[in-house]
Design an enzyme around this catalytic site. Structure first.
Site, PDB file in Angstrom:
ATOM      1  CD  GLU A 281      24.033 -26.082  17.704  1.00  0.00           C
ATOM      2  OE1 GLU A 281      23.744 -26.226  16.449  1.00  0.00           O
ATOM      3  OE2 GLU A 281      23.469 -26.552  18.571  1.00  0.00           O
ATOM      4  CG  ASP A 362      27.472 -33.894  23.235  1.00  0.00           C
ATOM      5  OD1 ASP A 362      27.156 -32.593  22.853  1.00  0.00           O
ATOM      6  OD2 ASP A 362      26.748 -34.725  23.879  1.00  0.00           O
TER       7      ASP A 362
HETATM    8 ZN   LIG Z   1      23.862 -31.169  18.115  1.00  0.00          ZN
END
Ligand SMILES: [Zn+2]
Length: 416
Positions: A281, A362
């Site tokens: 996030e 990621d």
């Molecule tokens: Zn995401």
């Protein structure tokens, strides 16, 4: 029945093409899922057990059937309302009775929106209390369900209706350049909502509590420190009040920004996995994904308003749908009802864009965690607990998925 003009026929063709494409994609995906349903595919052998995999296949198939029904049902309602001349008749009698001021025209648009929303309610009810319930996800009570809808309706009365009036007033006040003013106003409203929603609106639906003191909080604050993310707050949301699905998201701007973890997520993941989710996030924040998405959607709506202003000047646009030219409200309403049949074709591009951002977030998470394994562990659990479709057809996921599939994310993480 009205005599439909060429533009109405084009609109009808677009709606039918959209429905046909959606149904085709749905079937393609179902066939693909069924072809892999016999046994757990090799790639997932160590991730998911046989009974859970079977259950995820059943859940995917059940949702797909409901999607198919919703697609046909929604399009049928839209086609009946727009193309049988009902709207034009209703508009004429409404303005005869209440005048054609911005207040009255906005009320007509608003009421039409509510009337079109009503037929969706039984489908939403079925999805929550039959489908989700059957697979053990539903925790919503009927009372809460009705309360949610009532609150949503009141919010749209308080926020949506005045905005609509203002847009129609701008047409009176600013003449030919109204679309630019209207666009600016809607954009300002969206930005204001992005700032205020986390503080004023989301708490109307859920309870947010700061993550309690303890090792998890220490760990997450440590991560925020390491990534120089000024964490105003990490909040836990009582998602379990409505569903056992789990999630995490990032919302708001500046002082009001917050990271929200569902209580269901906190229960399902271990600490390093939660840290990896938070890192993901923060990745979205660091890579400025939210302002970039907002900019893209602002440009999209600028094009939309311009297109609307051009259409609204053409008398044939109104007469195509059985309306009298002269009042902009029907154009606004038709545009609202029909724009989905146009934007649908751009959605694969938007989703492809969104998946790029997910890969970036990621990879950011793996970087700050100094290993990809925690994030992979979290993603595996999320897919398992949410009974995600592990084997979507590539064309289907390419069209609809805002996030890459589990396998795609694992491969990208292992490769990076
Ligand atoms: Zn995401």
């Amino acid at each position: 029945m009205v005599h439909l003009g060429p533009i109405a026929l084009i609109a009808a063709a677009l709606i039918i093409a959209k429905v046909a494409t959606e149904l085709w994609l749905c079937r393609l995906n179902r066939k693909h899922v069924l072809a892999h349903a016999g046994a757990v595919p090799e790639a997932f052998k160590n991730i998911i057990d046989e009974p859970t995999y079977k259950k995820s296949v059943q859940y995917t198939l059940a949702k797909s059937k409901l999607d198919e029904f919703e697609t046909i049902y929604g399009a049928a309602v839209l086609l009946i309302v727009v193309f049988c001349g009902l709207l034009a008749i209703a508009f004429t009698s409404f303005t005869n009775r209440f005048g054609s001021s911005a207040w009255s025209a906005a009320a007509f648009i608003f009421l039409t929106g509510i009337i079109l929303w009503l037929p969706q309610l039984p489908v939403e009810w079925y999805a929550q209390f039959r489908l989700e319930d059957r697979f053990g996800f539903n925790t919503t009570t009927p009372k809460l369900w009705w309360l949610d809808r009532l609150k949503g309706l009141l919010l749209s009365c308080v926020l949506g209706y005045p905005l609509l009036v203002l847009v129609l007033k701008l047409v009176e006040w600013t003449g030919h350049s109204w679309w630019l003013w209207a666009w600016g106003t809607v954009l300002a409203f969206q930005l204001l909502m992005a700032v205020l929603a986390p503080v004023l609106i989301m708490p109307l639906f859920n309870k947010f509590t700061p993550l309690p003191e303890g090792s998890l909080r220490e760990r997450l604050l440590g991560l925020a420190e390491r990534t120089r993310f000024r964490a105003r707050s990490i909040q836990v949301m009582d998602g379990s009040k409505r569903s056992r699905h789990s999630n995490a998201f990032f919302t708001g701007f500046g002082r009001f920004r917050k990271i929200v973890l569902f209580d269901t997520l906190v229960q399902q993941l271990v600490e390093p996995e939660l840290e990896a989710v938070l890192a993901h996030e923060i990745g979205h924040f660091k890579k400025k994904h939210i302002p970039k998405m907002l900019l893209a959607s602002a440009l999209g709506s600028l094009a939309g308003f311009y297109f609307l202003s051009v259409l609204a000047q053409q008398p044939w646009f109104y007469s195509s749908f059985g309306f009298e030219p002269g009042n902009l409200a029907p154009a606004l309403l038709l545009f609202g009802l029909l724009s989905g049949a146009v934007t649908f074709w751009f959605s694969p591009l938007a989703h492809w864009w969104s998946r790029r951002y997910e890969y970036q977030a990621d990879s950011f998470a793996a970087q700050v965690m100094k290993e990809p394994q925690s994030l992979i562990g979290a993603l595996r659990k999320l897919n398992e607990k949410n009974l995600s479709n592990l084997t979507p057809h590539p064309v289907y996921s390419g069209f609809y998925y805002s996030h890459p599939t589990l396998l795609e994310r694992e491969q990208a993480l292992a490769g990076g």
